[in-house]
Design an enzyme around this catalytic site. Structure first.
Site, PDB file in Angstrom:
ATOM      1  N   GLU A 167      29.070 -27.703  55.892  1.00 17.19           N
ATOM      2  CA  GLU A 167      30.060 -28.311  54.996  1.00 17.19           C
ATOM      3  C   GLU A 167      31.201 -27.319  54.894  1.00 17.19           C
ATOM      4  O   GLU A 167      31.113 -26.310  54.187  1.00 17.19           O
ATOM      5  CB  GLU A 167      29.429 -28.588  53.627  1.00 17.19           C
ATOM      6  CG  GLU A 167      30.162 -29.635  52.814  1.00 17.19           C
ATOM      7  CD  GLU A 167      31.208 -29.030  51.900  1.00 17.19           C
ATOM      8  OE1 GLU A 167      32.386 -29.420  52.064  1.00 17.19           O
ATOM      9  OE2 GLU A 167      30.891 -28.213  51.043  1.00 17.19           O
ATOM     10  N   CYS A 178      37.964 -28.464  48.591  1.00 20.79           N
ATOM     11  CA  CYS A 178      38.421 -29.239  49.745  1.00 20.79           C
ATOM     12  C   CYS A 178      38.080 -30.691  49.509  1.00 20.79           C
ATOM     13  O   CYS A 178      36.979 -31.037  49.103  1.00 20.79           O
ATOM     14  CB  CYS A 178      37.774 -28.734  51.040  1.00 20.79           C
ATOM     15  SG  CYS A 178      36.000 -28.504  50.946  1.00 20.79           S
TER      16      CYS A 178
END
Length: 234
Positions: free
Chosen positions: A199, A233
């Protein structure tokens, strides 16, 4: 305990650890908020919602769906290869998982994957970010107090120690962080053909069209940009 024989015992272990995972958050909310403020100067209101609340919601959702996710499957006998066999597909733990957290969400990005690994019945090593030191110290204290120490270990490690850890074989690696470090993790995993979940951070562009309400769009963009002090993000 994680690999106890019998499906019922496995589910009992998973449910017990998930409920204890809830307790990790519920009993330590104020300390978690204090650690996040010390590491990130994060406001208590945001920590309660985005970290504590999100984690507890994950636990509840997992408990709700655990039976459905883990139940046996019976492929249709309309398949000629299965007509006489009566195949049963049974979901078993993958094995030992290494979960490497990130500094910008030191609790969320370590404990959310942990909840998933518990649901899968896996043993695991949790490695909090060594950059968010207050959060790391708290996790090192509370994880052993609540969770099964025979199957769930929380460790501290910097870059040098991580090289030693990654030299070992795992059944799955979950890493959150930068692309550069992900290459190191992926290279180490490839040696054993270990599956990985990466991730990774990235850009979050916002497109404002001609028909947009500019004032409202500006507020939405600013609110999102300032989330977690901009360290998120999307």
């Amino acid at each position: 305990a994680a690999f106890a024989s019998g499906t019922t015992k496995k589910k009992e272990w998973r449910r017990r650890q998930l409920r204890r995972g809830w307790g990790v958050i519920e009993d330590n909310k104020e300390r978690i908020c204090e650690a996040l403020y010390e590491d990130l100067h994060k406001h208590r209101q945001e920590s309660m919602m985005a970290d504590c609340g999100a984690l507890q919601n994950d636990v509840l959702d997992t408990l709700k769906n655990l039976d459905e996710w883990t139940k046996d499957e019976y492929p249709a006998r309309s398949d000629i290869l299965n007509f006489l066999g009566g195949t049963t597909v049974r979901k078993e733990p993958l094995g030992v998982t290494l979960i490497i957290g990130a500094w910008n969400y030191p609790f969320l990005l370590l404990l959310q994957p942990m909840v998933a690994a518990i649901a899968a019945g896996c043993a695991m090593i949790l490695k909090p970010s060594d950059v968010a030191t207050a959060s790391q110290d708290l996790l090192m204290e509370i994880i052993p107090q609540y969770l099964d120490g025979a199957a769930i270990k929380c460790i501290t490690a910097g870059p040098q120690e991580m090289k030693y850890i990654l030299d070992h074989r795992f059944n799955h690696i979950f890493y959150t962080g930068s692309s550069n470090v992900a290459k190191i993790v992926h290279t180490a995993a490839a040696k054993y053909l270990t599956p990985v979940t990466l991730e990774l951070g990235g850009q979050g562009p916002a497109i404002v069209t001609k028909t947009a309400d500019i004032d409202l769009a500006a507020k939405h963009i600013a609110a999102t940009k300032f989330m977690n002090a901009g360290q998120v993000c999307l």
